[in-house]
Design a protein around this motif. Structure first.
Motif, PDB file in Angstrom:
ATOM      1  N   SER A 173      49.256 -22.597 -86.915  1.00 18.71           N
ATOM      2  CA  SER A 173      50.289 -23.438 -87.533  1.00 18.71           C
ATOM      3  C   SER A 173      49.834 -24.898 -87.597  1.00 18.71           C
ATOM      4  O   SER A 173      50.118 -25.602 -88.568  1.00 18.71           O
ATOM      5  CB  SER A 173      51.613 -23.324 -86.763  1.00 18.71           C
ATOM      6  N   PHE A 174      49.098 -25.368 -86.577  1.00 17.39           N
ATOM      7  CA  PHE A 174      48.539 -26.719 -86.608  1.00 17.39           C
ATOM      8  C   PHE A 174      47.562 -26.852 -87.768  1.00 17.39           C
ATOM      9  O   PHE A 174      47.610 -27.806 -88.553  1.00 17.39           O
ATOM     10  CB  PHE A 174      47.833 -27.023 -85.288  1.00 17.39           C
ATOM     11  N   LEU A 175      46.670 -25.865 -87.907  1.00 19.84           N
ATOM     12  CA  LEU A 175      45.669 -25.903 -88.967  1.00 19.84           C
ATOM     13  C   LEU A 175      46.299 -25.811 -90.346  1.00 19.84           C
ATOM     14  O   LEU A 175      45.820 -26.430 -91.304  1.00 19.84           O
ATOM     15  CB  LEU A 175      44.662 -24.772 -88.764  1.00 19.84           C
ATOM     16  N   ALA A 176      47.359 -25.040 -90.450  1.00 15.35           N
ATOM     17  CA  ALA A 176      48.022 -24.876 -91.746  1.00 15.35           C
ATOM     18  C   ALA A 176      48.507 -26.208 -92.300  1.00 15.35           C
ATOM     19  O   ALA A 176      48.526 -26.423 -93.516  1.00 15.35           O
ATOM     20  CB  ALA A 176      49.191 -23.900 -91.621  1.00 15.35           C
ATOM     21  N   GLN A 177      48.862 -27.139 -91.421  1.00 17.77           N
ATOM     22  CA  GLN A 177      49.413 -28.431 -91.846  1.00 17.77           C
ATOM     23  C   GLN A 177      48.344 -29.452 -92.225  1.00 17.77           C
ATOM     24  O   GLN A 177      48.653 -30.500 -92.787  1.00 17.77           O
ATOM     25  CB  GLN A 177      50.263 -29.012 -90.717  1.00 17.77           C
ATOM     26  N   GLN A 178      47.064 -29.160 -91.906  1.00 19.00           N
ATOM     27  CA  GLN A 178      46.013 -30.151 -92.094  1.00 19.00           C
ATOM     28  C   GLN A 178      45.470 -30.140 -93.520  1.00 19.00           C
ATOM     29  O   GLN A 178      45.258 -29.096 -94.117  1.00 19.00           O
ATOM     30  CB  GLN A 178      44.860 -29.905 -91.119  1.00 19.00           C
ATOM     31  N   ASP A 179      45.223 -31.334 -94.042  1.00 23.33           N
ATOM     32  CA  ASP A 179      44.557 -31.461 -95.329  1.00 23.33           C
ATOM     33  C   ASP A 179      43.122 -30.959 -95.197  1.00 23.33           C
ATOM     34  O   ASP A 179      42.506 -31.084 -94.135  1.00 23.33           O
ATOM     35  CB  ASP A 179      44.564 -32.928 -95.774  1.00 23.33           C
ATOM     36  N   ILE A 180      42.569 -30.420 -96.268  1.00 26.86           N
ATOM     37  CA  ILE A 180      41.218 -29.857 -96.195  1.00 26.86           C
ATOM     38  C   ILE A 180      40.170 -30.912 -95.825  1.00 26.86           C
ATOM     39  O   ILE A 180      39.125 -30.582 -95.255  1.00 26.86           O
ATOM     40  CB  ILE A 180      40.804 -29.168 -97.514  1.00 26.86           C
ATOM     41  N   LYS A 181      40.447 -32.187 -96.122  1.00 29.83           N
ATOM     42  CA  LYS A 181      39.459 -33.225 -95.788  1.00 29.83           C
ATOM     43  C   LYS A 181      39.319 -33.403 -94.276  1.00 29.83           C
ATOM     44  O   LYS A 181      38.351 -34.001 -93.806  1.00 29.83           O
ATOM     45  CB  LYS A 181      39.835 -34.554 -96.436  1.00 29.83           C
ATOM     46  N   LYS A 182      40.267 -32.876 -93.515  1.00 32.48           N
ATOM     47  CA  LYS A 182      40.212 -32.975 -92.059  1.00 32.48           C
ATOM     48  C   LYS A 182      39.312 -31.906 -91.436  1.00 32.48           C
ATOM     49  O   LYS A 182      38.958 -32.014 -90.260  1.00 32.48           O
ATOM     50  CB  LYS A 182      41.620 -32.833 -91.471  1.00 32.48           C
TER      51      LYS A 182
END
Length: 373
Positions: free
Chosen positions: A189-198
């Motif tokens: 769920s944390f990863l789902a919220q991250q922009d791909i540039k992160k």
């Protein structure tokens, strides 16, 4: 559920990994030592107005970053983006940053010896077993964060979780002077919220390709099958598939070592002037010295590389009596090697370079540093 999930390895959630990262490190050191800069946009770089517009930003403080200025950008961009009354350039002082970095590493070694330095200002630590006793990984992170501040007057951020790439994303997410704890049950769920540039390894070109495909976040990556990502991005697609699902099995490598560090350049037209060649060697020696200091490395072997207009290439190496990071010593050895090959100037030098090999991690200066703790 995406198909082809069986292509991925089984996740390992049993390790405890911390990524500790100093906040705007070089700029923060300068602001600590010059309190009058508190409200200025501090850019650690040579002022490009004094160098015909040349130069690259080493780092910038958070005020400068609000104007869109960051590390690895051309220094002239800071002049263009930051109001003149706010902007301050400070030339980098790697000896000073190196000394502070050693203080931080001494604190890390109080907790564990399984440490993988990435640069002067960040490192991974495996604290699955630690040296302080029955403490949680969060308590260990808090201990280091607070002691770094008390010892150096500087702030750092950390991420704590079960693998390296997530820990790094956590420390970035927390900046400045924060912490991010990512439990295994919360990772996706944390990863789902991250922009791909992160996501580590996703550069600007790949970002553009992903966004064209409608992939803008970790959630979008999670919706793509493993096979889809591999078909489109090969090895990097497999890495993205793993990372978007919270998988990274790479260990913290305490003795990870680069084989060499160097600087070289190809010239068109070729060089025939000795003074020009020596000036370039001096600049390369400075750059190699700075890179060694940034990475806490020393060398006892200097290598000179030359190529003439006929594309004939030679390398000459010189072993030193002791390990060094010293710019002047690196230059003098390279100059001595260069003077043994006068025929290259007559023929024209198409490529010139210096590298340092036989690298070793510098021994921390614990005797001096513990007196400051």
């Amino acid at each position: 559920m995406n198909n082809n999930e069986n292509l991925l390895p089984k996740n390992d959630i049993h390790r405890r990994i911390i990524h500790l990262d100093m906040d705007a490190f070089y700029a923060s050191v300068e602001m600590r030592d010059h309190p009058e800069l508190k409200n200025k946009a501090v850019v650690v770089a040579h002022d490009p107005r004094d160098f015909n517009g040349h130069g690259v930003i080493t780092t910038a403080n958070y005020i400068a970053r609000k104007y869109g200025v960051g590390s690895a950008m051309p220094a002239i961009k800071a002049v263009q983006l930051i109001p003149a009354d706010k902007l301050v350039f400070i030339p980098p002082n790697f000896d000073k940053y190196h000394a502070v970095s050693n203080q931080v590493h001494v604190i890390m070694h109080e907790v564990t010896d399984i440490i993988e330095p990435v640069s002067l200002d960040e490192a991974y630590l495996d604290v699955t077993k630690n040296k302080l006793g029955d403490y949680s990984s969060i308590q260990l992170g808090n201990y280091m964060q607070q002691k770094v501040y008390r010892t150096t007057g500087l702030t750092c951020s950390y991420g704590v979780t079960y693998n390296k790439f997530l820990a790094k994303m956590g420390s970035e997410y927390a900046k400045p002077f924060g912490k991010t704890v990512i439990l295994p049950s919360e990772a996706q769920s944390f990863l789902a919220q991250q922009d791909i540039k992160k996501f580590p390894g996703v550069g600007k070109k790949m970002q553009a390709v992903l966004r064209e495909m409608g992939i803008n976040t970790g959630a979008d990556l999670q919706q793509k099958s493993v096979k889809f990502l591999i078909d489109h991005f090969k090895k990097m697609g497999y890495v993205l598939a793993m990372h978007s699902r919270g998988i990274d099995l790479s260990p913290v490598e305490a003795k990870r070592q680069r084989k060499s560090i160097g600087k070289e350049r190809t010239f068109e037209p070729s060089i025939f002037d000795q003074q020009q060649a020596l000036t370039l060697l001096r600049n390369y020696a400075r750059d190699v010295s700075q890179m060694l200091k940034e990475k806490n490395l020393q060398t006892n072997c200097i290598v000179l590389k030359l190529r003439n207009t006929d594309f004939h290439t030679v390398t000459r190496r010189r072993m030193l009596r002791q390990k060094t990071q010293d710019e002047q010593l690196i230059y003098s050895e390279a100059k001595s090697l260069f003077e043994t090959l006068p025929e290259f100037l007559d023929q024209g030098i198409r490529l010139l370079g210096i590298s340092a090999t036989n690298l070793e991690q510098e021994t921390y200066r614990e005797t001096n540093l513990f007196s400051t703790l």
